[in-house]
Design a protein around this motif. Sequence first.
Motif, PDB file in Angstrom:
ATOM      1  N   LEU A 134       4.507  -0.057  -6.887  1.00 48.70           N
ATOM      2  CA  LEU A 134       4.077   1.003  -5.993  1.00 48.70           C
ATOM      3  C   LEU A 134       3.344   0.480  -4.772  1.00 48.70           C
ATOM      4  O   LEU A 134       3.677   0.841  -3.632  1.00 48.70           O
ATOM      5  N   GLU A 135       2.365  -0.384  -4.959  1.00 52.98           N
ATOM      6  CA  GLU A 135       1.549  -0.816  -3.821  1.00 52.98           C
ATOM      7  C   GLU A 135       2.331  -1.698  -2.856  1.00 52.98           C
ATOM      8  O   GLU A 135       2.093  -1.656  -1.645  1.00 52.98           O
ATOM      9  N   ASP A 136       3.267  -2.477  -3.362  1.00 55.61           N
ATOM     10  CA  ASP A 136       4.125  -3.269  -2.476  1.00 55.61           C
ATOM     11  C   ASP A 136       5.016  -2.349  -1.647  1.00 55.61           C
ATOM     12  O   ASP A 136       5.237  -2.582  -0.453  1.00 55.61           O
ATOM     13  N   TYR A 137       5.535  -1.313  -2.300  1.00 58.19           N
ATOM     14  CA  TYR A 137       6.351  -0.325  -1.586  1.00 58.19           C
ATOM     15  C   TYR A 137       5.534   0.375  -0.514  1.00 58.19           C
ATOM     16  O   TYR A 137       5.994   0.551   0.630  1.00 58.19           O
ATOM     17  N   ALA A 139       2.863  -0.592   1.172  1.00 55.15           N
ATOM     18  CA  ALA A 139       2.610  -1.477   2.325  1.00 55.15           C
ATOM     19  C   ALA A 139       3.856  -1.610   3.191  1.00 55.15           C
ATOM     20  O   ALA A 139       3.769  -1.591   4.430  1.00 55.15           O
ATOM     21  N   ALA A 140       5.011  -1.725   2.558  1.00 57.78           N
ATOM     22  CA  ALA A 140       6.263  -1.866   3.311  1.00 57.78           C
ATOM     23  C   ALA A 140       6.571  -0.606   4.111  1.00 57.78           C
ATOM     24  O   ALA A 140       7.018  -0.675   5.267  1.00 57.78           O
ATOM     25  N   VAL A 141       6.326   0.571   3.520  1.00 57.78           N
ATOM     26  CA  VAL A 141       6.580   1.821   4.224  1.00 57.78           C
ATOM     27  C   VAL A 141       5.602   1.997   5.384  1.00 57.78           C
ATOM     28  O   VAL A 141       5.991   2.441   6.474  1.00 57.78           O
ATOM     29  N   GLN A 158      -2.425   5.937   6.694  1.00 54.77           N
ATOM     30  CA  GLN A 158      -0.983   5.984   6.454  1.00 54.77           C
ATOM     31  C   GLN A 158      -0.652   5.521   5.044  1.00 54.77           C
ATOM     32  O   GLN A 158       0.273   6.042   4.413  1.00 54.77           O
ATOM     33  N   ALA A 159      -1.402   4.562   4.508  1.00 53.76           N
ATOM     34  CA  ALA A 159      -1.157   4.080   3.146  1.00 53.76           C
ATOM     35  C   ALA A 159      -1.395   5.192   2.128  1.00 53.76           C
ATOM     36  O   ALA A 159      -0.577   5.396   1.213  1.00 53.76           O
ATOM     37  N   THR A 202      -3.643  -1.417   2.593  1.00 47.04           N
ATOM     38  CA  THR A 202      -3.057  -0.894   1.362  1.00 47.04           C
ATOM     39  C   THR A 202      -3.907  -1.278   0.157  1.00 47.04           C
ATOM     40  O   THR A 202      -4.175  -0.453  -0.728  1.00 47.04           O
ATOM     41  N   LYS A 203      -4.363  -2.517   0.120  1.00 45.59           N
ATOM     42  CA  LYS A 203      -5.228  -2.957  -0.983  1.00 45.59           C
ATOM     43  C   LYS A 203      -6.543  -2.187  -0.994  1.00 45.59           C
ATOM     44  O   LYS A 203      -7.065  -1.828  -2.061  1.00 45.59           O
TER      45      LYS A 203
END
Length: 389
Positions: A134-137, A139-141, A158-159, A202-203
């Motif tokens: 989820l968190e990788d997704y 950040a990418a979005v 936005q995150a 994001t983190k």
Amino acid sequence: MKNLKHNCLLGLLIFLSLSVFAEKLQVRIYTGKNIQSVQLSTRNRPFELISEDSTLAIIPENSNLLIALTDSSLIVQYDSLSLNVLSLFMQSDSLSDGFFIKAENVDKSARAYQGNLSIRFVNHQIQLVNSVELEDYVAAVVEAEGGYGAKIEYYKTQAVICRTYALRNLHRHESEGFQLCDLTHCQVYKGKAMTHEIIEATKATESRVIVDENFQLINAVYHSNSGGQTANSIDVWTSQLPYLVAVKDTFSLEGKHAYWERRISRTEWRIFLENRGVPADSLSDEELVRRYNSRIAALKFSGVSIPAREFRRYFSLKSAFFDVIQEGEEIVLQGKGYGHGVGLAQEGAMKMAEAGYDYKEIIQHYFTGTRIVNLSLLHVFEGLGKVSE
């Protein structure tokens, strides 16, 4: 005293919640593309190549393999290995390392993804589904939707929004064998985030989502620029949500998409109106002109009301927020904003971050009456599956 008890209950619920959400999302990549062959490259770890629960091969780190279509299956080529299968799963023991992928006749250069990859023969095409944390997704979005060069509080905003939107819409493509697509229909997703500030943002907001007064995940929609005022959801779609109501947004007026202009021939404009029931003989020059100080749901001509969104759709306008001016034989639409206008305005949020607002203040400005909570709290209430329906 009532508020104190309520806050204490919330604190207790959070404390009692021991599980941290670690969902792996199933995201279709290259959605809408007719993929006939792809080249895959492992990165820093080996991948296990699996078909029908059997391991076909262990692909070493920094290796390449080719997958292409035949008339009825996939053909896999790696070194001396050449196999025909209907589906494959590329799996690594580390989702963070991921892989590179390049689709023939689509990519000029390879894309980097994290996680694992499912490859299927579907309707004479290669269907690719990325299993990603989820968190990788998120950040990418954020990188794909939010762009570069903004303040970190905007990226935090936005995150939280992208995370909330994804989880709210997890069932959107369930019948097709995946959860989300990589287009604007869900959210734009182009592979691994590379921007340090976005990864850090994001983190910093990990597991935080937006809920309404009933602790339901909100529909965290967003657009580019509101033109100075956001729109009520009922004026754009079919229902009114209490947190998607129009708010003043002077911050958006500083954005690059705050203003626009579109010129249309007077004849085309009159035909459009007449086709929607406006009497032809009632359209005097004075009747054509319309000026508004705020967003409206519909424009009225000679007693005939036409939804503003219908003008936007028919004339491919940047927004449904505009004045109507006549200049000779032309109708000039002087517009504000870019996008549907509901929820968060990205350019306005960027300006708020520049002005010193934090991500919580930005979110609460655009989403009325909401609160930001940790995902663990939703588990305590009724489980994410029910909350996100």
